[in-house]
Motif scaffolding. Structure first.
Motif, PDB file in Angstrom:
ATOM      1  N   GLY A  25       0.834  -1.195   0.000  1.00  0.00           N
ATOM      2  CA  GLY A  25       0.000   0.000   0.000  1.00  0.00           C
ATOM      3  C   GLY A  25       0.865   1.240   0.000  1.00  0.00           C
ATOM      4  N   GLY A  26       0.223   2.385  -0.010  1.00  0.00           N
ATOM      5  CA  GLY A  26       0.940   3.650  -0.075  1.00  0.00           C
ATOM      6  C   GLY A  26       1.652   4.009   1.214  1.00  0.00           C
ATOM      7  N   PHE A  27       2.396   5.090   1.140  1.00  0.00           N
ATOM      8  CA  PHE A  27       3.161   5.601   2.273  1.00  0.00           C
ATOM      9  C   PHE A  27       2.214   6.010   3.403  1.00  0.00           C
ATOM     10  CE2 PHE A  27       5.350   9.489   4.069  1.00  0.00           C
ATOM     11  CZ  PHE A  27       6.271   8.775   4.818  1.00  0.00           C
ATOM     12  N   GLY A  28       2.470   5.514   4.614  1.00  0.00           N
ATOM     13  CA  GLY A  28       1.701   5.909   5.782  1.00  0.00           C
ATOM     14  C   GLY A  28       0.321   5.295   5.891  1.00  0.00           C
ATOM     15  N   VAL A  29       0.054   4.197   5.150  1.00  0.00           N
ATOM     16  CA  VAL A  29      -1.292   3.628   5.137  1.00  0.00           C
ATOM     17  C   VAL A  29      -1.549   2.657   6.291  1.00  0.00           C
ATOM     18  CG1 VAL A  29      -0.867   1.574   3.709  1.00  0.00           C
ATOM     19  CG2 VAL A  29      -3.045   2.805   3.495  1.00  0.00           C
ATOM     20  N   GLY A  30      -0.491   2.204   6.970  1.00  0.00           N
ATOM     21  CA  GLY A  30      -0.673   1.315   8.117  1.00  0.00           C
ATOM     22  C   GLY A  30      -0.091  -0.076   7.973  1.00  0.00           C
ATOM     23  N   GLY A  56      10.151  17.273  -0.359  1.00  0.00           N
ATOM     24  CA  GLY A  56       9.978  17.328  -1.805  1.00  0.00           C
ATOM     25  C   GLY A  56       9.988  15.971  -2.457  1.00  0.00           C
ATOM     26  N   ILE A  57      10.360  14.926  -1.696  1.00  0.00           N
ATOM     27  CA  ILE A  57      10.370  13.562  -2.213  1.00  0.00           C
ATOM     28  C   ILE A  57       9.251  12.748  -1.576  1.00  0.00           C
ATOM     29  CG2 ILE A  57      11.711  11.429  -2.439  1.00  0.00           C
ATOM     30  CD1 ILE A  57      14.234  13.131  -2.331  1.00  0.00           C
ATOM     31  N   ASP A  58       9.165  12.798  -0.247  1.00  0.00           N
ATOM     32  CA  ASP A  58       8.140  12.069   0.489  1.00  0.00           C
ATOM     33  C   ASP A  58       6.881  12.925   0.602  1.00  0.00           C
ATOM     34  OD1 ASP A  58       9.991  10.034   0.919  1.00  0.00           O
ATOM     35  OD2 ASP A  58      10.727  10.980   2.749  1.00  0.00           O
ATOM     36  N   ASP A  59       5.765  12.391   0.104  1.00  0.00           N
ATOM     37  CA  ASP A  59       4.498  13.107   0.157  1.00  0.00           C
ATOM     38  C   ASP A  59       3.816  12.820   1.488  1.00  0.00           C
ATOM     39  OD1 ASP A  59       2.108  14.356  -0.246  1.00  0.00           O
ATOM     40  OD2 ASP A  59       1.389  12.984  -1.804  1.00  0.00           O
ATOM     41  N   LEU A  60       3.766  13.818   2.360  1.00  0.00           N
ATOM     42  CA  LEU A  60       3.175  13.646   3.684  1.00  0.00           C
ATOM     43  C   LEU A  60       1.735  14.147   3.750  1.00  0.00           C
ATOM     44  CD1 LEU A  60       6.180  14.750   5.938  1.00  0.00           C
ATOM     45  CD2 LEU A  60       5.482  12.433   5.324  1.00  0.00           C
ATOM     46  N   SER A  61       1.134  14.418   2.601  1.00  0.00           N
ATOM     47  CA  SER A  61      -0.250  14.899   2.587  1.00  0.00           C
ATOM     48  C   SER A  61      -1.163  13.861   3.231  1.00  0.00           C
ATOM     49  CB  SER A  61      -0.713  15.152   1.151  1.00  0.00           C
ATOM     50  OG  SER A  61       0.130  16.067   0.496  1.00  0.00           O
ATOM     51  N   GLY A  62      -1.873  14.289   4.267  1.00  0.00           N
ATOM     52  CA  GLY A  62      -2.783  13.382   4.958  1.00  0.00           C
ATOM     53  C   GLY A  62      -2.133  12.611   6.079  1.00  0.00           C
ATOM     54  N   VAL A  63      -0.806  12.573   6.123  1.00  0.00           N
ATOM     55  CA  VAL A  63      -0.087  11.856   7.194  1.00  0.00           C
ATOM     56  C   VAL A  63       1.017  12.765   7.736  1.00  0.00           C
ATOM     57  CG1 VAL A  63      -0.586   9.489   6.491  1.00  0.00           C
ATOM     58  CG2 VAL A  63       1.314  10.708   5.413  1.00  0.00           C
ATOM     59  N   GLU A  64       0.669  14.010   7.960  1.00  0.00           N
ATOM     60  CA  GLU A  64       1.664  14.998   8.380  1.00  0.00           C
ATOM     61  C   GLU A  64       2.340  14.638   9.697  1.00  0.00           C
ATOM     62  OE1 GLU A  64      -1.171  16.953   5.586  1.00  0.00           O
ATOM     63  OE2 GLU A  64      -1.385  15.655   7.338  1.00  0.00           O
ATOM     64  N   GLY A  65       1.681  13.843  10.535  1.00  0.00           N
ATOM     65  CA  GLY A  65       2.250  13.473  11.823  1.00  0.00           C
ATOM     66  C   GLY A  65       3.219  12.312  11.765  1.00  0.00           C
ATOM     67  N   LYS A  66       3.399  11.716  10.586  1.00  0.00           N
ATOM     68  CA  LYS A  66       4.283  10.555  10.462  1.00  0.00           C
ATOM     69  C   LYS A  66       5.736  10.983  10.565  1.00  0.00           C
ATOM     70  CE  LYS A  66       5.098   6.483   7.542  1.00  0.00           C
ATOM     71  NZ  LYS A  66       5.043   5.555   8.683  1.00  0.00           N
ATOM     72  N   LEU A  86       1.745 -18.334   8.830  1.00  0.00           N
ATOM     73  CA  LEU A  86       1.871 -17.261   7.861  1.00  0.00           C
ATOM     74  C   LEU A  86       3.057 -16.376   8.204  1.00  0.00           C
ATOM     75  CD1 LEU A  86      -1.839 -16.031   7.469  1.00  0.00           C
ATOM     76  CD2 LEU A  86      -0.680 -17.937   6.324  1.00  0.00           C
ATOM     77  N   TYR A  87       3.852 -16.053   7.200  1.00  0.00           N
ATOM     78  CA  TYR A  87       4.948 -15.111   7.349  1.00  0.00           C
ATOM     79  C   TYR A  87       4.573 -13.843   6.585  1.00  0.00           C
ATOM     80  CZ  TYR A  87       7.718 -18.877   9.315  1.00  0.00           C
ATOM     81  OH  TYR A  87       8.180 -19.886  10.130  1.00  0.00           O
ATOM     82  N   LEU A  88       4.526 -12.731   7.291  1.00  0.00           N
ATOM     83  CA  LEU A  88       4.075 -11.472   6.721  1.00  0.00           C
ATOM     84  C   LEU A  88       5.252 -10.563   6.410  1.00  0.00           C
ATOM     85  CD1 LEU A  88       1.156 -10.741   9.222  1.00  0.00           C
ATOM     86  CD2 LEU A  88       1.095 -12.111   7.136  1.00  0.00           C
ATOM     87  N   PHE A  89       5.254 -10.019   5.212  1.00  0.00           N
ATOM     88  CA  PHE A  89       6.306  -9.096   4.790  1.00  0.00           C
ATOM     89  C   PHE A  89       5.651  -7.779   4.381  1.00  0.00           C
ATOM     90  CE2 PHE A  89       8.161 -13.216   4.417  1.00  0.00           C
ATOM     91  CZ  PHE A  89       9.530 -13.059   4.641  1.00  0.00           C
ATOM     92  N   GLY A  90       5.868  -6.741   5.182  1.00  0.00           N
ATOM     93  CA  GLY A  90       5.360  -5.420   4.841  1.00  0.00           C
ATOM     94  C   GLY A  90       6.321  -4.723   3.903  1.00  0.00           C
ATOM     95  N   THR A  91       5.805  -4.231   2.791  1.00  0.00           N
ATOM     96  CA  THR A  91       6.658  -3.611   1.779  1.00  0.00           C
ATOM     97  C   THR A  91       6.854  -2.118   2.063  1.00  0.00           C
ATOM     98  OG1 THR A  91       4.795  -3.009   0.361  1.00  0.00           O
ATOM     99  CG2 THR A  91       5.762  -5.205   0.044  1.00  0.00           C
ATOM    100  N   PRO A  92       7.960  -1.549   1.609  1.00  0.00           N
ATOM    101  CA  PRO A  92       8.130  -0.095   1.722  1.00  0.00           C
ATOM    102  C   PRO A  92       7.136   0.607   0.809  1.00  0.00           C
ATOM    103  CG  PRO A  92       9.920  -1.049   0.446  1.00  0.00           C
ATOM    104  CD  PRO A  92       9.144  -2.193   0.997  1.00  0.00           C
ATOM    105  N   GLY A  93       6.599   1.742   1.260  1.00  0.00           N
ATOM    106  CA  GLY A  93       5.552   2.395   0.503  1.00  0.00           C
ATOM    107  C   GLY A  93       6.001   3.484  -0.445  1.00  0.00           C
ATOM    108  N   GLN A  94       7.263   3.863  -0.391  1.00  0.00           N
ATOM    109  CA  GLN A  94       7.738   4.968  -1.226  1.00  0.00           C
ATOM    110  C   GLN A  94       8.394   4.459  -2.508  1.00  0.00           C
ATOM    111  OE1 GLN A  94       9.585   5.901   2.526  1.00  0.00           O
ATOM    112  NE2 GLN A  94       9.524   8.057   1.924  1.00  0.00           N
ATOM    113  N   ASP A  95       8.212   5.215  -3.578  1.00  0.00           N
ATOM    114  CA  ASP A  95       8.722   4.809  -4.891  1.00  0.00           C
ATOM    115  C   ASP A  95      10.211   4.509  -4.868  1.00  0.00           C
ATOM    116  OD1 ASP A  95       6.172   5.255  -5.688  1.00  0.00           O
ATOM    117  OD2 ASP A  95       6.587   7.036  -6.895  1.00  0.00           O
TER     118      ASP A  95
END
Length: 203
Positions: A25-30, A56-66, A86-95
């Motif tokens: 998922g996207g950056f800061g989605v949980g 200017g690289i990381d878009d913090l719109s909507g997650v300004e507190g992150k 189950l083995y869970l792997f959370g992916t990085p959200g930034q391009d």
């Protein structure tokens, strides 16, 4: 995927089947939150503090507190039954960290795409990625406080999903809610696998 060994001594307790699942998922989605909520062991995290170099690289719109971001992956484990883990792997959200995705996706039977209705477009890269690989996935709408509520069919239409892709609500902070998402993914992945077998005539 079964990591059990056929040369185990007779009568030995069989090793459980290990299944790999991605949480994307996207950056800061949980994503980090979900992995941490369900993991029965202390989750492995590769978070770093956000710095001025990300301006200017990381878009913090909507997650300004992150204040932190995952730079490689999150990892957790949950036992579903005596013979299934189950083995869970959370992916990085930034391009800029997407080069990690191909490695993480190897051997995964499915994925959870977390969505935030305040930044729904952030889902598209993950959805495109899994559709392109033919990886079964579900979309879990993380219910953030203060976010506008949408019907699931509205989310499905907005994301232009195949009608067969499950969409459900969740609270990534809650263990039971996150487990329900994983169970839904497992069921969807098994149905998808069976449908592909039938289509290939391998019954």
């Amino acid at each position: 995927m079964d990591y059990g060994h056929s040369d185990r001594p007779a009568g030995a307790t069989p090793l459980p089947t290990a299944i790999k699942i991605l949480v994307a998922g996207g950056f800061g989605v949980g994503k980090t939150t979900m992995v941490g909520a369900v993991s029965e062991t202390r989750p492995l995290r590769t978070e770093e503090v956000l710095t001025e170099s990300g301006v200017g690289i990381d878009d913090l719109s909507g997650v300004e507190g992150k204040t932190t971001t995952t730079v490689a992956m999150d990892f957790g484990r949950i036992t579903i039954s005596d013979d299934l883990v189950l083995y869970l792997f959370g992916t990085p959200g930034q391009d800029r960290f997407w080069f990690v995705w191909d490695e993480l996706a190897l051997g995964a039977i499915g994925a959870v795409v977390l969505a935030d209705t305040r930044r729904l477009a952030d889902c598209f890269p993950s959805i495109d990625y899994f559709e392109g690989r033919g990886t079964p996935f579900v979309v879990a709408v993380n219910c953030f406080e203060g976010a506008r509520a949408y019907r699931l069919d509205e989310v499905q239409a907005a994301l232009n999903l195949d009608p067969g892709v499950p969409v459900l609500l969740c609270d990534a902070r809650q263990r039971e809610s996150s487990k329900e998402v994983l169970v839904t993914l497992m069921e969807h992945a098994m149905k998808t696998r069976e449908a592909r077998r039938r289509a290939a005539g391998t019954d």
